[in-house]
Design an enzyme around this catalytic site. Structure first.
Site: not given
Ligand code: 5GP
Length: 117
Positions: A31-32, A90, A96, A103, A105
């Protein structure tokens, strides 16, 4: 055709991100914006927007995500019971969700509070 998600671009190697794991059905990368010392995103190659949108035909893909999680946890040394990891999916605004490409986590490397926030 709708625009590719950021995760699809990573899977298609249009955006560079080292893969932690890859098989026929899923890919995984860090994760970034990590929320724990280990924070890996495990993503199906097929774009399923969110888990509640998955269909019966996605059963193998959904299973592959969890099997990949176990392999990644093993590879990263967090599988033993005296360590451990958490999987989070999520779905939607209240949970969130920010990227509309399903995906999982994988979080590890610190005490993860329960109940979660
Ligand atoms: P969500 O909130 O949809 O469950 O998780 C999305 C996740 O994607 C977040 O934890 C966010 O930090 C990560 N994320 C968003 N953009 C990027 C990206 O460009 N590269 C990577 N590696 N992670 C990303």
């Amino acid at each position: 055709m709708s625009e590719k998600t950021i995760f699809q671009k990573i899977i298609d190697r249009e955006i560079p991100a080292p893969l932690v794991y890859e098989d026929e059905l899923v890919a995984a990368f860090n994760d970034i914006n990590p929320q724990a010392p280990t924070h890996v995103l495990i993503v199906p190659k097929k774009v399923i927007p969110r888990v509640g949108d998955a269909e019966a035909e996605d059963q193998a893909t959904l299973g592959a995500l969890l099997l990949a999680a176990g392999k990644i946890a093993d590879k990263l040394g967090v599988k033993p019971r005296d360590k451990g990891f958490r999987l989070v999916i999520n779905h939607g605004k209240d949970a969130g969700e920010t990227v509309p490409h399903m995906h999982v986590h994988l979080l590890a490397g610190r005490d993860l509070a329960w109940p979660p926030g």
